[in-house]
Design a protein around this motif. Structure first.
Motif, short mmCIF file in Angstrom:
data_model
loop_
_atom_site.label_atom_id
_atom_site.label_comp_id
_atom_site.label_asym_id
_atom_site.label_seq_id
_atom_site.Cartn_x
_atom_site.Cartn_y
_atom_site.Cartn_z
N LEU A 562 -7.27 34.75 23.33
CA LEU A 562 -7.62 34.34 24.70
C LEU A 562 -7.70 32.82 24.71
N ALA A 563 -6.89 32.18 25.57
CA ALA A 563 -6.85 30.72 25.65
C ALA A 563 -7.92 30.22 26.62
N ILE A 564 -8.66 29.20 26.20
CA ILE A 564 -9.75 28.63 27.00
C ILE A 564 -9.54 27.12 27.07
N ASN A 565 -9.51 26.58 28.27
CA ASN A 565 -9.32 25.14 28.45
C ASN A 565 -10.62 24.39 28.14
N VAL A 566 -10.49 23.26 27.46
CA VAL A 566 -11.64 22.40 27.12
C VAL A 566 -11.41 21.04 27.77
N SER A 567 -12.39 20.59 28.53
CA SER A 567 -12.26 19.30 29.22
C SER A 567 -12.48 18.14 28.25
N PRO A 568 -11.91 16.97 28.56
CA PRO A 568 -12.12 15.81 27.67
C PRO A 568 -13.59 15.46 27.48
N ARG A 569 -14.36 15.49 28.57
CA ARG A 569 -15.77 15.12 28.47
C ARG A 569 -16.54 16.12 27.63
N GLN A 570 -16.19 17.40 27.75
CA GLN A 570 -16.82 18.45 26.96
C GLN A 570 -16.49 18.27 25.48
N PHE A 571 -15.23 17.99 25.19
CA PHE A 571 -14.77 17.84 23.81
C PHE A 571 -15.41 16.65 23.12
N ARG A 572 -15.67 15.56 23.90
CA ARG A 572 -16.20 14.33 23.31
C ARG A 572 -17.69 14.39 23.02
N ASP A 605 -6.34 10.17 22.65
CA ASP A 605 -7.42 9.21 22.84
C ASP A 605 -8.44 9.35 21.71
N ASN A 606 -8.74 8.27 21.01
CA ASN A 606 -9.69 8.26 19.89
C ASN A 606 -9.26 9.29 18.84
N ILE A 607 -8.14 9.03 18.22
CA ILE A 607 -7.49 10.00 17.36
C ILE A 607 -8.37 10.42 16.18
N ILE A 608 -9.17 9.48 15.65
CA ILE A 608 -10.00 9.81 14.48
C ILE A 608 -11.05 10.86 14.85
N ASP A 609 -11.76 10.62 15.96
CA ASP A 609 -12.76 11.59 16.41
C ASP A 609 -12.10 12.92 16.74
N THR A 610 -10.90 12.87 17.34
CA THR A 610 -10.20 14.10 17.72
C THR A 610 -9.89 14.95 16.50
N ILE A 611 -9.33 14.33 15.49
CA ILE A 611 -8.95 15.09 14.29
C ILE A 611 -10.19 15.67 13.61
N GLU A 612 -11.27 14.90 13.53
CA GLU A 612 -12.50 15.41 12.91
C GLU A 612 -13.02 16.64 13.64
N GLY A 616 -13.21 20.58 12.44
CA GLY A 616 -14.45 21.34 12.52
C GLY A 616 -14.24 22.66 13.24
N LEU A 617 -13.44 22.67 14.30
CA LEU A 617 -13.16 23.90 15.04
C LEU A 617 -12.31 24.86 14.21
N LYS A 618 -11.35 24.30 13.45
CA LYS A 618 -10.53 25.15 12.60
C LYS A 618 -11.36 25.83 11.50
N LYS A 619 -12.38 25.13 11.01
CA LYS A 619 -13.26 25.73 10.01
C LYS A 619 -14.02 26.91 10.58
N LEU A 620 -14.26 26.89 11.88
CA LEU A 620 -14.92 28.04 12.53
C LEU A 620 -13.96 29.21 12.70
N LYS A 640 1.58 15.66 13.24
CA LYS A 640 1.60 16.17 11.87
C LYS A 640 0.20 16.20 11.25
N LYS A 641 -0.67 15.28 11.70
CA LYS A 641 -2.03 15.21 11.13
C LYS A 641 -2.97 16.23 11.75
N MET A 642 -2.63 16.73 12.94
CA MET A 642 -3.55 17.61 13.65
C MET A 642 -3.37 19.06 13.21
#
Length: 730
Positions: A562-572, A605-612, A616-620, A640-642
């Motif tokens: 099931l695909a769920i959209n995540v907003s930028p503000r929520q993700f940050r 946007d803010n690639i370092i925080d995004t990848i971290e 973390g989500l992939k570990k879940l 390639k890094k994501m």
């Protein structure tokens, strides 16, 4: 020597994230912070901790911010209070200032340096006020003490020759070591005596003044006349401001305390006085007055002075039939410069912008900085014809835009910025009454229209724009209650495989208003993003979608995801991954069946925080997808890094693959690239059989769109799973 105590800041806000962000930021800048989550608690903490400064919200439970302001002002008028509120209503800001606020900031604060600057400015202002008061009190005490000592010495002179000699010694010691100036002059204005300290103020020596007229030392006739009038009325005067003219003909501001010698001034033959140079005090007072009306960084008029001048312009315009204009400027993407190069570079850039705005500006016009990267240009008397005045305002705005887009060289950096400019003409052509605050709001609204239209452009205010802004505000208020009133729901659009089998779905939020009916997500989602409501709405969507997925999985309905959209503000949000973990645990859903759809602009946007966060989500155990792929500026290096699972082709490309060879080539390229990166591909917006055939021929095997099903409520989606989708051809 002990460590200097950090200033103590009290934050009063009912929103935990706001208080937490303030605490983290302020403690990083050597402030101590105490918190309160309501107005009533805030007053208790204030009385107990006695903070140096208070940050206070307006809208809070139990006791609103206005009552808190009024109470603190009554109990401690010298404590600075800065209102940090989510309401942008100018009336709230004005009322807050009336109730005791020293400054007013809008939240969420995008640029925390604005908060830091406001705090430092108000703390400095409070310090100057307190020091000035202490200085005044000290001056009165010192003058009283020294005058008493001198008077005692003079009285002792009359007792005996022995006491005369002793008193003379005491008097001479005091006289010669005074920092203030002691002066005696007769009723006819002749100077009888003056202490040597006069030379420190005036460069005159004592002997040069004795026997001369007091008019030479105090040349301003009006001040002298007022001095003698007050002395004749009460026999003494304290802290009388008078200008002393020094040897170089400069006027020095001084404070004078004076009295007639003797009990009955009618029989007194001289006046005894002490004099103090108050140049530093006057400079401090002038600085306090300056900061009340001018921006400390650019030295431009601030909002308070701007509104004052705007009201004057409005009055003149109505009286003489002239038109004027207000230009509201915001620097596009200024935050990127601040974040990447640092605030000192940003501050220098703002100074240069202020200098460029002043170029070729008429003396009757006003340039103001409202804060952050917002500037206003007030144009006076543009003529009596509304069309000609609007043309003149447009030309001025074009000139400003052209000048501000020229390169800036700051500390070896070559910077480029563009402005978005909103223009509001005044007075109203239809004769309706408007205040200065109305005009400022109109120009602000027009500026945001310029932002929405792509930035680096100029837009005029129209009544329809204000109506739209009012509608958005009303909708925001109603959206705040939509969850608790059970007005929100989830719809589901199937995602099918090569043979038309439903493998998964995308969860899509819908709002059914009790009186307005269906409100498009395209209308309310941007409002939720701008107001911060997207955080609570996004959490509700995630929890509700997981509950549906868990229920369907328990029923054995055979979905894979099931695909769920995540907003930028929520993700940050710093705590986003932990929040997701909590909801997964609460609902018991299988994490591998949950797929988060992230927009392309968000992940870049803010690639370092995004990848971290993605890691973390992939570990879940979650799947991750990039939504609307191809519409942004993705880099293959970043891709390639994501830790991605799916690319979702934007429907704008799918829609035109039959008629636009470029879009067809882009879609084919995305599919091929995904295959090389071992990623799945979903094409959204599939509506026709030819579109489906093209996608299949090029290797895409997951599809979503009206050809299969529109978004439907949960119970209809379950029925569709049971019946299956009519074959579209395989």
């Amino acid at each position: 020597m002990g460590r200097q105590k950090n200033p103590l800041i009290l934050t009063i806000d009912d929103e935990d994230p706001i208080r937490n962000s303030f605490q983290l930021f302020l403690e990083d800048h050597d402030f101590d912070v105490v918190e309160a989550r309501s107005g009533r608690e805030g007053l208790e903490v204030f009385r107990r901790e006695k903070p140096d400064l208070v940050l206070c919200d307006l809208r809070m439970p139990e006791m609103d911010g206005l009552e808190v302001l009024q109470t603190i002002r009554a109990e401690s008028p010298d404590t600075p209070i800065i209102v940090v509120s989510g309401t942008g209503i100018i009336g709230d800001a004005i009322e807050a200032i009336h109730r005791g606020a020293w400054n007013y900031l809008l939240k969420p604060i995008q640029d925390m340096s604005v908060l830091l600057h406001a705090i430092n400015q108000e703390l400095e202002r409070a310090r100057l006020i307190i020091e000035n008061r202490a200085y005044q009190e000290h001056l009165e005490e010192e003058v009283t003490r020294r005058t008493a000592a001198l008077q005692k010495a003079i009285n002792d002179l009359n007792e005996s020759h022995f006491k005369l000699r002793k008193s003379e010694e005491t008097y001479r010691s005091i006289f010669e070591n005074l920092q203030d100036v002691y002066i005696e002059f007769a009723g006819n204005g002749v100077i009888l005596e003056v202490s040597p300290s006069i030379s420190a103020i005036s460069a005159f020596k004592r002997d040069e003044l004795i026997g001369t007229k007091v008019e030479g030392l105090f040349p301003l006739t009006q001040e002298r006349d007022e001095l003698f009038d007050l002395l004749n009325q009460s026999g003494q005067i304290r802290d009388f401001e008078i200008h002393l003219r020094d040897k170089d003909q400069h006027d020095i501001p001084c404070s004078l305390n004076a009295s007639y010698q003797g009990i009955e001034r009618e029989n007194a033959d001289k006046i005894c006085a002490t004099l103090r140079d108050i140049t530093e005090r006057k400079q401090a007072e002038a600085r306090i007055e300056y900061l009340a009306y001018y921006d400390a960084l650019t030295e431009l008029p601030n909002r308070r002075l701007l509104i004052n001048r705007l009201e004057q312009n409005l009055s003149r315009a109505r009286r003489y039939g002239h038109y004027g204009a207000m230009l509201f400027l915001d620097l596009d993407r200024f935050k990127n410069i601040n974040d990447s190069l640092g605030h000192p570079i940003g501050d220098d850039l703002l100074k240069q912008v202020a200098e460029r705005l002043a170029t070729d500006m008429r003396s009757e016009d006003t340039i103001s900085r409202l804060g952050g990267d917002e500037f206003v240009v007030l144009l006076s008397d543009l003529g009596t014809e509304s069309a000609a005045a609007a043309t003149a305002a447009q030309q001025k705005a074009e000139n400003i835009k052209e000048r501000l887009t020229e390169p800036y060289i700051i500390r070896d950096n070559i910077l480029h910025i563009t402005p978005s400019i909103g223009v509001a003409m005044f007075p109203s052509v239809d004769g309706s009454y408007e205040t200065g605050s109305d005009i400022l709001r109109y120009a602000d609204t027009a500026m945001y229209r310029a932002k929405d239209d792509g930035r680096d452009t100029i837009r005029f205010f129209l009544p329809s724009m204000q109506a739209a802004a009012d509608y958005r505000l009303a909708l925001e208020k109603e959206l705040r209650h939509a969850i608790e009133r059970d007005e929100l729901s989830l719809y589901f659009q199937p995602q099918v495989d090569y043979h038309g089998n439903i493998l998964g779905a995308e969860a899509l939020i819908r709002w059914t208003h009790p009186t307005k009916g269906f409100i498009s997500p395209g209308t309310f989602i941007p409002i939720a993003e701008a107001s911060g409501l997207i955080l609570s709405i996004g959490e509700w969507v995630l929890r509700t979608a997981c509950r549906h997925l868990k229920q369907w999985n328990d029923q054995g309905l055979g979905l894979t995801h099931l695909a769920i959209n995540v907003s930028p503000r929520q993700f940050r949000q710093p705590e986003f991954v932990g929040q997701v973990q909590s909801i997964l645990d609460e609902t018991g859903v299988n994490p591998s069946m949950v797929c988060f759809e992230l927009t392309e602009g968000l992940v870049i946007d803010n690639i370092i925080d995004t990848i971290e966060k993605m890691q973390g989500l992939k570990k879940l155990g979650l799947q991750l997808s990039i939504d609307d792929f191809g519409t942004g500026y993705s880099s293959l290096t970043y891709l390639k890094k994501m830790p991605l699972d799916i690319l979702k082709i934007d429907q704008s490309f799918v829609r035109d693959i039959e008629t636009d060879a470029n879009d067809a080539a882009i879609v084919a390229t995305i599919i091929a690239m995904a295959e090389h990166l071992y990623l799945k591909v979903i094409a959204e917006g599939v509506e026709t059989r030819p579109e489906l055939d093209f996608l299949k021929q090029n290797g895409c095997n997951l599809f979503q769109g009206y050809l299969f099903s529109r978004p439907i409520p949960g119970h209809q989606f379950v029925d569709l799973l049971a019946k299956g989708i009519p074959q579209t051809g395989s």
